[in-house]
Write a protein that holds these residues in place. Structure first.
Motif, short mmCIF file in Angstrom:
data_model
loop_
_atom_site.label_atom_id
_atom_site.label_comp_id
_atom_site.label_asym_id
_atom_site.label_seq_id
_atom_site.Cartn_x
_atom_site.Cartn_y
_atom_site.Cartn_z
N VAL A 162 0.84 -1.20 0.00
CA VAL A 162 0.00 0.00 0.00
C VAL A 162 0.87 1.25 0.00
N SER A 190 2.59 1.63 -3.41
CA SER A 190 1.70 2.12 -4.46
C SER A 190 1.35 3.58 -4.27
N MET A 191 1.23 4.02 -3.00
CA MET A 191 0.96 5.44 -2.74
C MET A 191 2.13 6.29 -3.19
N ASP A 211 1.95 8.99 -6.23
CA ASP A 211 2.34 10.37 -5.97
C ASP A 211 3.41 10.82 -6.97
#
Length: 177
Positions: free
Chosen positions: A106, A109-110, A114
């Protein structure tokens, strides 16, 4: 605790073990099937006796009976506690756990999303088509309406820009011109 009380307690435990230790150990070994586990149980029972000396000297019932009951209760509690938990299974390369911790995925992927947002639209759209939608160079060229060579060069520069962003992040130089 006074020194006199400490000596008396130690003498009580030594006497209990001398008189009842063999019977306690034999009983615990029979119940557990393991000598080491039985020794631990006897030690716990003696600690309970040390914490409750009044039970031993009140004259109600036999001391050995009380000690053997404590041994049985300790073993019963251990069995119940073991059965209450799911059985532990060692993780091995052939038997992966049913559910892995996905927190790292998670966060990664963030971070990638970004970074993609910081790219120019022409570079971002190429990477989305290739890496998110799984298209090849020709399919991406057709989807975006640009030549395959342009897809290659844009993906090259987009990946280089992402690499620069991530290395700047690692070195703490993000946002520094």
């Amino acid at each position: 605790m006074t020194r006199h009380r400490q000596v008396a307690d130690e003498a009580l435990i030594r006497t209990l073990f001398a008189e009842h230790g063999r019977a306690m150990l034999a009983y615990a070994t029979r119940l557990t099937g393991e000598r080491a586990a039985a020794e631990d149980v006897v030690q716990e029972a003696l600690i309970k006796a040390w914490r409750n000396p009044d039970v031993l000297v009140n004259g109600k019932g036999s001391v050995r009976g009380w000690l053997l009951t404590v041994v049985r209760n300790i073993i019963t509690d251990k069995v119940r506690a073991r059965n209450a938990r799911p059985k532990e299974v060692a993780e091995s390369p052939t038997a992966v756990p049913i559910e892995r911790d996905h927190a790292d995925k998670v966060v990664s992927s963030m971070v990638v999303l970004d970074a993609l947002e910081k790219l120019p639209d022409v570079h971002r759209s190429v990477l989305v088509e290739i890496y998110v939608r799984g298209q090849n160079i020709n399919e991406t060229a057709e989807t975006l309406g640009i030549p395959p060579g342009t897809v290659k060069s844009r993906s090259h520069y987009a990946l280089r820009a992402l690499r620069d962003m991530f290395s700047a992040r690692e070195t703490g130089m993000e946002g520094v011109a």
